[in-house]
Design a protein around this motif. Structure first.
Motif, PDB file in Angstrom:
ATOM      1  N   LEU A   1      10.285  11.356  46.639  1.00 24.75           N
ATOM      2  CA  LEU A   1       9.360  10.584  47.474  1.00 24.75           C
ATOM      3  C   LEU A   1       8.081  11.368  47.742  1.00 24.75           C
TER       4      LEU A   1
ATOM      5  N   ARG B   1       5.966  11.205  44.552  1.00 25.59           N
ATOM      6  CA  ARG B   1       5.352   9.878  44.396  1.00 25.59           C
ATOM      7  C   ARG B   1       4.218   9.678  45.391  1.00 25.59           C
TER       8      ARG B   1
ATOM      9  N   ASP C   1      14.300   3.567  44.862  1.00 21.17           N
ATOM     10  CA  ASP C   1      14.873   4.655  45.657  1.00 21.17           C
ATOM     11  C   ASP C   1      14.377   4.695  47.102  1.00 21.17           C
ATOM     12  N   LEU C   2      13.205   4.152  47.377  1.00 20.90           N
ATOM     13  CA  LEU C   2      12.693   4.138  48.749  1.00 20.90           C
ATOM     14  C   LEU C   2      13.639   3.379  49.682  1.00 20.90           C
TER      15      LEU C   2
ATOM     16  N   GLU D   1      14.624   3.707  53.933  1.00 22.02           N
ATOM     17  CA  GLU D   1      13.971   2.750  54.828  1.00 22.02           C
ATOM     18  C   GLU D   1      15.001   1.920  55.583  1.00 22.02           C
TER      19      GLU D   1
END
Length: 176
Positions: free
Chosen positions: A154, A157, A102-103, A107
Motif C-alpha cells: 500500500l 502504491r 488488496d486495499l 478498509e
C-alpha cells in the motif's frame, strides 16, 4: 491400478501448485511452510468466464484476488462533467501472478474504486478480510507477516500514485 496412483499424485500436485502460487505472492513470501499450509486451507479458488464481473466499482470490498490463470481487466467509470453521462475507461490488464483488491483487506466497509472483469478464462485465489482475521487469530505471527507486507504494498502504491499526480499536474501547468 495405475490410474488410482495417478489420481493421488495429481491431487497432491494440484495442492502443491496452489501453495506455490500463494508462496510466490509478495504478501505471503515470508510465511513458513506450516503457515502456508494454514493459508492454503483458508483461501478460496474461484473460476471466472470471459466477461464475467469479479467485482464492480462501488461494491463493498471484501478482499483481494491473486490471478493464477488468465487475464483481468480493470475499469473505472467516471461521469463526464459536460454531459453528465457515465464513461468507462480501461485502466490496466492484469495477468498471472498479479493481485488486486488488496486495499479491501484494511478498509472498514470501503467501496471498490474500480471494476474488475475477467478478460479470459480465469482462476483466481481469493483472500478475504475474514481470512486475514482467521489467520491473525489462529497464528498471530503469520498475520503480522502478512500485514507488514500489505503495508509495504500500500505504501508503494501510494508513492506511485503521488508521483503520477505530480506528473499530471506538471503536464497541465498546475503548480504544487
Amino acid at each position: 491400478m495405475n490410474y488410482i496412483w495417478d489420481n493421488i499424485f495429481r491431487d497432491s500436485h494440484k495442492e502443491k501448485s496452489i501453495r506455490q502460487k500463494i508462496k510466490a505472492n509478495f504478501l505471503f513470501q515470508d510465511l513458513s511452510h506450516t503457515e502456508l499450509r494454514l493459508l492454503e486451507k483458508i483461501v478460496n479458488v474461484r473460476n471466472y468466464r470471459p466477461g464475467e464481473n469479479i467485482f464492480r466499482q462501488g461494491d463493498v470490498g471484501v478482499g483481494m484476488y491473486i490471478i493464477t490463470k488468465g487475464t483481468v481487466n480493470i475499469y473505472v467509470e467516471e461521469i463526464v462533467p459536460e454531459t453528465g453521462e457515465p464513461k468507462t475507461a480501461h485502466v490496466t490488464q492484469l495477468k498471472e501472478a498479479d493481485f488486486f483488491g488488496d486495499l479491501a483487506l484494511v478498509e472498514e466497509n470501503g467501496r471498490r474504486n474500480a471494476s474488475a472483469v475477467a478478460h479470459s478464462e480465469c482462476i483466481l485465489i481469493g483472500f478475504f478480510k475474514s481470512d486475514l482475521m482467521e489467520i491473525t487469530g489462529r497464528n498471530p505471527t503469520a498475520g503480522v507477516k502478512i500485514l507488514l507486507r500489505l503495508g509495504e504494498v500500500l505504501g508503494q502504491r501510494l508513492r506511485e500514485t503521488t508521483a503520477k499526480i505530480a506528473e499530471l499536474k506538471e503536464q497541465n501547468g498546475v503548480t504544487l
